[in-house]
Write a protein that holds these residues in place. Structure first.
Motif, PDB file in Angstrom:
ATOM      1  N   ARG A   1       0.872  -1.183   0.000  1.00 10.90           N
ATOM      2  CA  ARG A   1       0.000   0.000   0.000  1.00 10.90           C
ATOM      3  C   ARG A   1       0.899   1.220   0.000  1.00 10.90           C
ATOM      4  N   PHE A   2       0.561   2.186  -0.841  1.00 13.18           N
ATOM      5  CA  PHE A   2       1.391   3.384  -0.960  1.00 13.18           C
ATOM      6  C   PHE A   2       0.705   4.539  -0.253  1.00 13.18           C
ATOM      7  N   ALA A   3       1.494   5.266   0.541  1.00 14.02           N
ATOM      8  CA  ALA A   3       0.944   6.419   1.253  1.00 14.02           C
ATOM      9  C   ALA A   3       0.704   7.536   0.247  1.00 14.02           C
ATOM     10  N   GLY A   4      -0.490   7.934   0.072  1.00  8.03           N
ATOM     11  CA  GLY A   4      -0.764   9.085  -0.789  1.00  8.03           C
ATOM     12  C   GLY A   4      -0.831  10.345   0.059  1.00  8.03           C
ATOM     13  N   ALA A   5      -1.594  11.325  -0.423  1.00 12.07           N
ATOM     14  CA  ALA A   5      -1.730  12.597   0.273  1.00 12.07           C
ATOM     15  C   ALA A   5      -2.317  12.420   1.674  1.00 12.07           C
ATOM     16  N   GLY A   6      -2.955  11.275   1.923  1.00 13.82           N
ATOM     17  CA  GLY A   6      -3.590  11.013   3.219  1.00 13.82           C
ATOM     18  C   GLY A   6      -2.624  11.044   4.396  1.00 13.82           C
ATOM     19  N   VAL A   7      -1.314  10.889   4.137  1.00  8.07           N
ATOM     20  CA  VAL A   7      -0.367  10.918   5.259  1.00  8.07           C
ATOM     21  C   VAL A   7      -0.024  12.336   5.702  1.00  8.07           C
TER      22      VAL A   7
ATOM     23  N   MET B   1      -2.771  17.671   7.067  1.00 10.76           N
ATOM     24  CA  MET B   1      -3.654  18.812   6.860  1.00 10.76           C
ATOM     25  C   MET B   1      -5.116  18.461   7.079  1.00 10.76           C
ATOM     26  N   ARG B   2      -5.860  19.480   7.449  1.00  8.44           N
ATOM     27  CA  ARG B   2      -7.305  19.271   7.634  1.00  8.44           C
ATOM     28  C   ARG B   2      -7.967  19.103   6.274  1.00  8.44           C
ATOM     29  N   GLY B   3      -7.997  20.135   5.443  1.00 10.76           N
ATOM     30  CA  GLY B   3      -8.504  19.981   4.085  1.00 10.76           C
ATOM     31  C   GLY B   3      -7.362  19.418   3.248  1.00 10.76           C
ATOM     32  N   LYS B   4      -7.441  18.154   2.834  1.00 10.10           N
ATOM     33  CA  LYS B   4      -6.337  17.564   2.076  1.00 10.10           C
ATOM     34  C   LYS B   4      -6.193  18.296   0.745  1.00 10.10           C
ATOM     35  N   PRO B   5      -4.980  18.483   0.261  1.00  8.14           N
ATOM     36  CA  PRO B   5      -4.818  19.138  -1.037  1.00  8.14           C
ATOM     37  C   PRO B   5      -5.442  18.313  -2.148  1.00  8.14           C
ATOM     38  N   SER B   6      -6.029  18.980  -3.134  1.00  8.52           N
ATOM     39  CA  SER B   6      -6.678  18.210  -4.209  1.00  8.52           C
ATOM     40  C   SER B   6      -5.662  17.878  -5.274  1.00  8.52           C
TER      41      SER B   6
END
Ligand code: PGA
Ligand code: ZN
Length: 429
Positions: free
Chosen positions: A415-421, A424-429
């Motif tokens: 499993r690859f860590a995406g932006a979820g790691v 931030m509160r509002g994750k970048p799009s």
């Protein structure tokens, strides 16, 4: 007891800057062996564990004979017969034997290389890869990489004030794809610099050594390189390591490149302007280590929309992380094992940050070797992010390539860590 430490031996080897460093080999009663190598920083925090160097004329004062003697003498004697699997006891023994708060007696370099070697020996005794030994039954997520494209600051003759201009391939679906994206952006940036006649080789961590008229010019060129490589809409975003302690102190920030001296407020206004105008999702050491008010002001101003990383500011120290969280400073920490000096204290720093919901980035130093241990630490501790420098020079590529091997070992379970790691509160799009 098969895992009892039988022998500890240190030798001098050479790092990526051609300076001496400490390598330690540990062997256990059952025959398992492990090796640890101390890396070395240049833009160091003043609260880091101290590298013990010989001083004098040889090797610019960077000799390590005293550190080697400390390993081969008192450290080897103190660790004999201790269970290598009891890393906490090993590290506690080292800390007590040293007896100083910053490991200046035996040397942070002697202690970290020993601590690393014991951990490697324990994993070897289990017959497992280090990442698997550390992860146990816990989750293993391959880290999101931060890859340096331009190197500046103390790593490139202060050609730019800002130390690292990095990218994060948020759009990648796997670590393998992240490396493809890094390769394309690195190449595109090199071509753009060459076309402009300002490509001057590579800096200490392999990033292009640039010739820019301003710090912001580097940001503009990085955006163009991402575009030229064909990435759009936040697939590849920017991360900065300002390393502000290198040009700021006592609330004054001296931008040599732009021949300006700014107050903390003026400097933050400039930095926040960049954050607004460029796709920047992470900023490390935005202010100097002696500017806690500036760190709080920056963290508050970005309002949870940017990862704010403490490196010199936190020096991989669990207590400092907890205090910073309490004070509203930072929301992520750089984890450099040799800043704190032992594997146990590094792991405690990761755990403290995770309890707070912070980002954790395992990081190399600017002085490195072929050692790939941090690839295993980032995965085995489930840190989520990894920073090892740029996309050239084999001491950097060895680490990226090791993560690719771990990804292959995990196979379908990878499993690859995406932006979820990112914290931030509002994750970048
Ligand atoms: P150093 O820099 O290893 O030279 O201290 C790396 C960083 O600041 O992240
Ligand atoms: Zn840094």
């Amino acid at each position: 007891m098969n895992n009892a430490i039988r022998a500890v031996h240190a030798r001098r080897i050479w790092d990526s800057r051609g300076r001496p460093t400490v390598e330690v080999e540990v062997s256990l009663a059952g025959g398992a062996r492990g090796r640890g190598i101390a890396p070395a920083g240049t833009s160091r925090g003043s609260n880091e564990a101290v590298d013990l160097r010989d001083g004098g004329d040889s090797f610019g004062g960077f000799g390590v004979q005293r550190a080697l003697a400390n390993v081969n003498g008192p450290i080897a004697a103190a660790l004999e017969n201790i269970d290598a699997e009891d890393q906490e006891r090993v590290d506690r023994t080292l800390i007590q034997l040293d007896g100083t708060p910053n490991k200046s007696n035996l040397g942070g370099n002697a202690i970290i290389a020993t601590s690393m070697a014991v951990l490697q020996a324990a994993a070897a005794a289990h017959g497992s890869s280090l990442w698997r030994y550390l992860a146990g039954a816990g989750p293993t997520v391959l880290p999101l990489p931060e890859i340096q494209i331009f190197g500046g600051g103390a790593h490139a003759g202060r050609r730019t004030d800002i130390q690292d201009f990095l990218i994060m391939p948020l759009g990648a679906q796997s670590f393998d794809e992240a490396m493809v994206m890094a390769a394309e952006v690195y190449r595109a940036a090199g071509e753009l610099l060459a076309a402009k006649g300002s490509r001057c080789g590579v800096a200490d961590e392999g990033g292009w050594w640039p010739d820019f008229a301003s710090n912001e010019e580097a940001l503009g060129m990085l955006v163009r390189a991402i575009d030229k490589a064909g990435y759009r809409n936040g697939e590849v975003v920017i991360s900065l390591d300002i390393a502000a302690s290198e040009f700021g102190s006592r609330g004054r920030y001296k931008l040599a490149l732009e021949k300006r001296e700014l107050s903390t407020a003026e400097w933050l206004e400039m930095l926040l302007g960049w954050v607004k105008r460029y796709p920047i999702v992470s900023v490390e050491d935005p202010v100097a280590e002696d500017d806690p008010d500036g760190m709080r002001a920056f963290t508050r101003a970005v309002g949870g929309a940017v990862q704010v990383v403490g490196d010199d500011f936190l020096v991989t120290n669990a207590k400092r992380i907890e205090d910073a969280a309490e004070a509203g400073q930072c929301n992520a920490v750089l984890i450099k094992p040799n800043q704190t000096g032992t594997m146990t204290e590094s792991k405690q720093a990761v755990a403290a940050a995770k309890r707070l919901g912070w980002g954790t980035i395992v990081s190399a130093r600017s002085g490195e070797t072929e050692d790939v241990m941090i690839a295993h630490l980032a995965t085995g501790w489930n840190a989520g992010q990894l920073k090892v420098g740029s996309f050239s020079r084999s001491e950097r590529m060895a680490k990226w390539n090791e993560v690719l091997r771990i990804e292959a070992q995990l196979g379908a379970a990878a499993r690859f860590a995406g932006a979820g790691v990112l914290p931030m509160r509002g994750k970048p799009s």
